[in-house]
Design a protein around this motif. Sequence first.
Motif, PDB file in Angstrom:
ATOM      1  N   ASP A 258       0.832  -1.212   0.000  1.00 14.65           N
ATOM      2  CA  ASP A 258       0.000   0.000   0.000  1.00 14.65           C
ATOM      3  C   ASP A 258       0.858   1.250   0.000  1.00 14.65           C
ATOM      4  N   ASP A 259       1.975   1.210   0.721  1.00 19.70           N
ATOM      5  CA  ASP A 259       2.889   2.342   0.765  1.00 19.70           C
ATOM      6  C   ASP A 259       3.474   2.607  -0.622  1.00 19.70           C
ATOM      7  N   GLU A 260       3.782   1.548  -1.358  1.00 21.36           N
ATOM      8  CA  GLU A 260       4.308   1.705  -2.714  1.00 21.36           C
ATOM      9  C   GLU A 260       3.322   2.465  -3.597  1.00 21.36           C
ATOM     10  N   ASN A 261       2.041   2.190  -3.401  1.00 23.48           N
ATOM     11  CA  ASN A 261       1.022   2.758  -4.276  1.00 23.48           C
ATOM     12  C   ASN A 261       0.395   4.039  -3.740  1.00 23.48           C
ATOM     13  N   THR A 262       0.897   4.531  -2.620  1.00 23.67           N
ATOM     14  CA  THR A 262       0.420   5.808  -2.077  1.00 23.67           C
ATOM     15  C   THR A 262       1.596   6.767  -1.869  1.00 23.67           C
ATOM     16  N   ARG A 263       2.400   6.534  -0.857  1.00 22.72           N
ATOM     17  CA  ARG A 263       3.488   7.456  -0.530  1.00 22.72           C
ATOM     18  C   ARG A 263       4.561   7.490  -1.618  1.00 22.72           C
ATOM     19  N   VAL A 264       5.011   6.315  -2.065  1.00 24.18           N
ATOM     20  CA  VAL A 264       6.042   6.285  -3.108  1.00 24.18           C
ATOM     21  C   VAL A 264       5.511   6.892  -4.398  1.00 24.18           C
ATOM     22  N   LYS A 265       4.275   6.583  -4.739  1.00 24.89           N
ATOM     23  CA  LYS A 265       3.654   7.157  -5.937  1.00 24.89           C
ATOM     24  C   LYS A 265       3.561   8.678  -5.829  1.00 24.89           C
ATOM     25  N   ALA A 266       3.220   9.170  -4.637  1.00 22.59           N
ATOM     26  CA  ALA A 266       3.134  10.617  -4.435  1.00 22.59           C
ATOM     27  C   ALA A 266       4.498  11.281  -4.602  1.00 22.59           C
ATOM     28  N   LEU A 267       5.546  10.618  -4.133  1.00 22.55           N
ATOM     29  CA  LEU A 267       6.900  11.142  -4.314  1.00 22.55           C
ATOM     30  C   LEU A 267       7.257  11.182  -5.799  1.00 22.55           C
ATOM     31  N   ARG A 268       6.926  10.094  -6.504  1.00 21.18           N
ATOM     32  CA  ARG A 268       7.185  10.046  -7.947  1.00 21.18           C
ATOM     33  C   ARG A 268       6.465  11.176  -8.675  1.00 21.18           C
ATOM     34  N   ASP A 269       5.197  11.376  -8.322  1.00 21.54           N
ATOM     35  CA  ASP A 269       4.404  12.415  -8.977  1.00 21.54           C
ATOM     36  C   ASP A 269       4.941  13.812  -8.672  1.00 21.54           C
ATOM     37  N   LYS A 270       5.401  14.021  -7.444  1.00 23.70           N
ATOM     38  CA  LYS A 270       5.966  15.328  -7.076  1.00 23.70           C
ATOM     39  C   LYS A 270       7.253  15.583  -7.856  1.00 23.70           C
ATOM     40  N   LEU A 271       8.101  14.560  -7.959  1.00 18.72           N
ATOM     41  CA  LEU A 271       9.336  14.687  -8.730  1.00 18.72           C
ATOM     42  C   LEU A 271       9.022  14.988 -10.187  1.00 18.72           C
ATOM     43  N   GLU A 272       8.110  14.241 -10.744  1.00 17.77           N
ATOM     44  CA  GLU A 272       7.751  14.388 -12.151  1.00 17.77           C
ATOM     45  C   GLU A 272       7.158  15.756 -12.452  1.00 17.77           C
ATOM     46  N   SER A 273       6.186  16.160 -11.673  1.00 15.56           N
ATOM     47  CA  SER A 273       5.534  17.449 -11.929  1.00 15.56           C
ATOM     48  C   SER A 273       6.497  18.607 -11.696  1.00 15.56           C
ATOM     49  N   GLY A 274       7.365  18.469 -10.692  1.00 23.34           N
ATOM     50  CA  GLY A 274       8.332  19.523 -10.417  1.00 23.34           C
ATOM     51  C   GLY A 274       9.294  19.718 -11.573  1.00 23.34           C
ATOM     52  N   LEU A 275       9.789  18.624 -12.133  1.00 28.10           N
ATOM     53  CA  LEU A 275      10.730  18.715 -13.244  1.00 28.10           C
ATOM     54  C   LEU A 275      10.046  19.171 -14.529  1.00 28.10           C
ATOM     55  N   MET A 276       8.856  18.631 -14.798  1.00 26.41           N
ATOM     56  CA  MET A 276       8.154  18.973 -16.034  1.00 26.41           C
ATOM     57  C   MET A 276       7.746  20.447 -16.061  1.00 26.41           C
ATOM     58  N   SER A 277       7.411  21.003 -14.914  1.00 28.83           N
ATOM     59  CA  SER A 277       6.997  22.403 -14.865  1.00 28.83           C
ATOM     60  C   SER A 277       8.182  23.357 -14.880  1.00 28.83           C
ATOM     61  N   ALA A 278       9.329  22.900 -14.390  1.00 27.47           N
ATOM     62  CA  ALA A 278      10.496  23.782 -14.289  1.00 27.47           C
ATOM     63  C   ALA A 278      11.393  23.735 -15.515  1.00 27.47           C
ATOM     64  N   ILE A 279      11.259  22.689 -16.336  1.00 22.95           N
ATOM     65  CA  ILE A 279      12.161  22.500 -17.475  1.00 22.95           C
ATOM     66  C   ILE A 279      11.365  22.502 -18.768  1.00 22.95           C
ATOM     67  N   PRO A 280      11.579  23.494 -19.635  1.00 22.05           N
ATOM     68  CA  PRO A 280      10.874  23.485 -20.922  1.00 22.05           C
ATOM     69  C   PRO A 280      11.379  22.363 -21.811  1.00 22.05           C
ATOM     70  N   ASP A 281      10.573  22.009 -22.797  1.00 14.83           N
ATOM     71  CA  ASP A 281      10.920  20.942 -23.741  1.00 14.83           C
ATOM     72  C   ASP A 281      11.261  19.644 -23.023  1.00 14.83           C
ATOM     73  N   ALA A 282      10.417  19.293 -22.065  1.00 17.10           N
ATOM     74  CA  ALA A 282      10.527  18.007 -21.380  1.00 17.10           C
ATOM     75  C   ALA A 282       9.326  17.160 -21.768  1.00 17.10           C
ATOM     76  N   LYS A 283       9.561  15.881 -21.985  1.00 16.03           N
ATOM     77  CA  LYS A 283       8.511  14.986 -22.473  1.00 16.03           C
ATOM     78  C   LYS A 283       8.457  13.731 -21.610  1.00 16.03           C
ATOM     79  N   LEU A 284       7.264  13.392 -21.121  1.00 13.02           N
ATOM     80  CA  LEU A 284       7.081  12.158 -20.360  1.00 13.02           C
ATOM     81  C   LEU A 284       6.934  10.992 -21.330  1.00 13.02           C
ATOM     82  N   ASN A 285       7.688   9.929 -21.084  1.00  7.98           N
ATOM     83  CA  ASN A 285       7.642   8.754 -21.948  1.00  7.98           C
ATOM     84  C   ASN A 285       6.827   7.649 -21.294  1.00  7.98           C
ATOM     85  N   GLY A 286       5.802   7.188 -22.010  1.00  8.49           N
ATOM     86  CA  GLY A 286       4.989   6.090 -21.502  1.00  8.49           C
ATOM     87  C   GLY A 286       3.608   6.530 -21.089  1.00  8.49           C
TER      88      GLY A 286
END
Length: 398
Positions: A258-286
């Motif tokens: 459950d932790d993998e699918n809640t807390r770890v997922k939230a960390l992943r999403d925070k990392l992803e959104s932070g980088l995608m919003s701060a870096i232009p010309d970034a593309k999510l794969n998948g």
Amino acid sequence: MDTIYMDNNATTKVDPAVLEEMLPYFTEQYGNPSSMHRFGGQVGGKITEARERVAALLGCDAREVIFTACGTESDNTAIRSALAAQPDKKHIITSRVEHPAILSLCKHLEKREGYDVTILNVDTEGNLDLDELNKAIRDDTAIVSIMWANNETGVIFPVEKIGEICRDRGVIFHTDAVQAVGKIPMNLKELPIDMLSLSGHKLHAPKGVGALYVRKALPYRPFIIGGHQEKGRRAGTENTTGIIALGKACDVALQHIDDENTRVKALRDKLESGLMSAIPDAKLNGDKDHRLPNTTNISFGYVEGEAILLMIDQLGICASSGSACTSGSLEPSHVLRAMGVPFTFAHGSIRFSLSRFNTEEEVDYVVENLPKIIENLRKISPFSAQDSGPACTPRSTE
């Protein structure tokens, strides 16, 4: 800051609880589990317990679990067993985005042993066309091998639907679940999966141990021949410490699913959104909605992935490049090629794969520092932002 490890799809830290469980079996209870005496029998009992723990995580019967040395051995065993058990069937189906443990074996079987291999394409989000799979199955198809989750993008494949197609057509279905086990819930008793591979070092056990699930009553031929270990299904003295560690790791993973699918997922999403919003010309794969909770693969246009890794390594950040480039080569990974990612993006792809040992402070550190690195690298990049370059077209495994 200490090392920030975000390369858990490559390998994981051995959980301290796992290490503690295995240590006595190096120096105190070191008997051979196949021995007749009590000293060895105690070790045999721990192997039985480990098998039950692996089965509990997978949702299967413990008798369906065979211990191996790694995921690659499990993959090879599954495919070769299916072929040996059906000598009149010479056709294999797999996908273009499989791990080399599958693709390299299939290439070998096709070139050296006369088998026919069909390799299925994926779309731009890394998803399969199940109609293509259904049409590809023939009367002489021995096995379909499709991974549960992709190691580079985290994309999760619809293994239940794939299994149903295979079962309806009377074909064995194997899934390489090395990246999925311990990260998403599983119940093999309810899924039409015939064989499944896993590897200990992907879920906080040590390297050198894996397992293969083989459904009861499925025709099976052992890959390694010798003694009677694993009920004759995999010869060789058992890697007792590794097996015990794998059992404990599966037990711990089940507690933290459950932790993998809640807390770890939230960390992943925070990392992803932070980088995608701060870096232009970034593309999510998948496929953003159907992927592992710990994995994000982001392409940063017009820079080289290796350069990014070298720069973040100086800051103590560990990640992986989606590029399989070697000296003198600018060839992106086969997964991104199959998805048709433009060259100047595919070459600058970085995979971040988290675990339950990552923290929010680590995510903040990466989000704070990576944008500056990308900005500086783009200033000296030979690529032009005005020319994204051609898409990476799928290639055969030839």
